[in-house]
Scaffold this motif. Structure first.
Motif, mmCIF file in Angstrom:
data_model
loop_
_atom_site.group_PDB
_atom_site.id
_atom_site.type_symbol
_atom_site.label_atom_id
_atom_site.label_comp_id
_atom_site.label_asym_id
_atom_site.label_seq_id
_atom_site.Cartn_x
_atom_site.Cartn_y
_atom_site.Cartn_z
ATOM 1 N N SER A 25 50.620 82.235 25.415
ATOM 2 C CA SER A 25 51.981 82.530 24.979
ATOM 3 C C SER A 25 52.202 84.002 24.668
ATOM 4 C CB SER A 25 52.358 81.670 23.771
ATOM 5 O OG SER A 25 51.520 81.944 22.681
ATOM 6 N N ILE A 42 60.445 81.398 23.761
ATOM 7 C CA ILE A 42 59.518 80.388 24.263
ATOM 8 C C ILE A 42 59.047 79.490 23.125
ATOM 9 C CG2 ILE A 42 58.798 81.711 26.272
ATOM 10 C CD1 ILE A 42 56.235 82.435 24.785
ATOM 11 N N SER A 43 59.922 79.272 22.148
ATOM 12 C CA SER A 43 59.546 78.473 20.983
ATOM 13 C C SER A 43 59.495 76.981 21.269
ATOM 14 C CB SER A 43 60.512 78.733 19.831
ATOM 15 O OG SER A 43 61.806 78.273 20.153
ATOM 16 N N GLY A 44 60.044 76.548 22.411
ATOM 17 C CA GLY A 44 59.999 75.122 22.757
ATOM 18 C C GLY A 44 58.590 74.713 23.140
ATOM 19 N N TYR A 49 58.970 75.185 28.122
ATOM 20 C CA TYR A 49 59.966 76.099 27.557
ATOM 21 C C TYR A 49 60.901 76.663 28.623
ATOM 22 C CZ TYR A 49 57.102 79.835 29.419
ATOM 23 O OH TYR A 49 56.410 80.652 30.264
ATOM 24 N N SER A 53 64.797 74.288 28.290
ATOM 25 C CA SER A 53 64.365 74.118 26.909
ATOM 26 C C SER A 53 64.822 75.333 26.115
ATOM 27 C CB SER A 53 62.848 73.929 26.850
ATOM 28 O OG SER A 53 62.411 73.737 25.525
ATOM 29 N N SER A 54 63.906 76.013 25.440
ATOM 30 C CA SER A 54 64.276 77.121 24.560
ATOM 31 C C SER A 54 64.586 78.419 25.303
ATOM 32 C CB SER A 54 63.160 77.369 23.540
ATOM 33 O OG SER A 54 61.947 77.682 24.205
#
Length: 106
Positions: A25, A42-44, A49, A53-54
């Motif tokens: 990450s 990219i918190s999902g 992600y 998603s995020s």
């Protein structure tokens, strides 16, 4: 067997998930910051992600990103830029080139 855009998308998910795991990450976040990719979030779920998603990018941001990528304004290796261009290239005519990014099934 017929391959369409959605088939390509589903066929390649495993590959991109594998690359993400290898990079981690922090490296991915660094690249997103470097290229200014949308909201850079990219918190999902780390395995998804980038699949609705995020991580979000507007149509205008996406066009600007593709223009910068096409011109290699990010100073990536020419071989990597060439590979990306080839992967999204659909067709060309005297009026220009047509490229598309595969989208997931809704």
């Amino acid at each position: 067997m017929e391959f369409g855009i959605h088939t390509l998308y589903n066929f390649t998910n495993w590959y991109f998930e594998s690359i993400d795991k290898q990079l981690g990450s922090s490296t991915i976040n660094s690249y997103l910051q470097q290229i200014g990719y949308g909201n850079k979030n990219i918190s999902g779920d780390f395995s998804s992600y980038w699949m609705q998603s995020s991580l979000k990018i507007s149509p205008v941001e996406q066009v600007e990103l593709l223009k910068n990528l096409y011109r290699n304004n990010f100073n990536f290796t020419p071989a990597n830029i060439h590979a990306v261009k080839n992967s999204i290239h659909l067709t060309a005519s005297e009026n220009g080139e047509f490229m598309e990014k595969p989208e997931p099934d809704e």
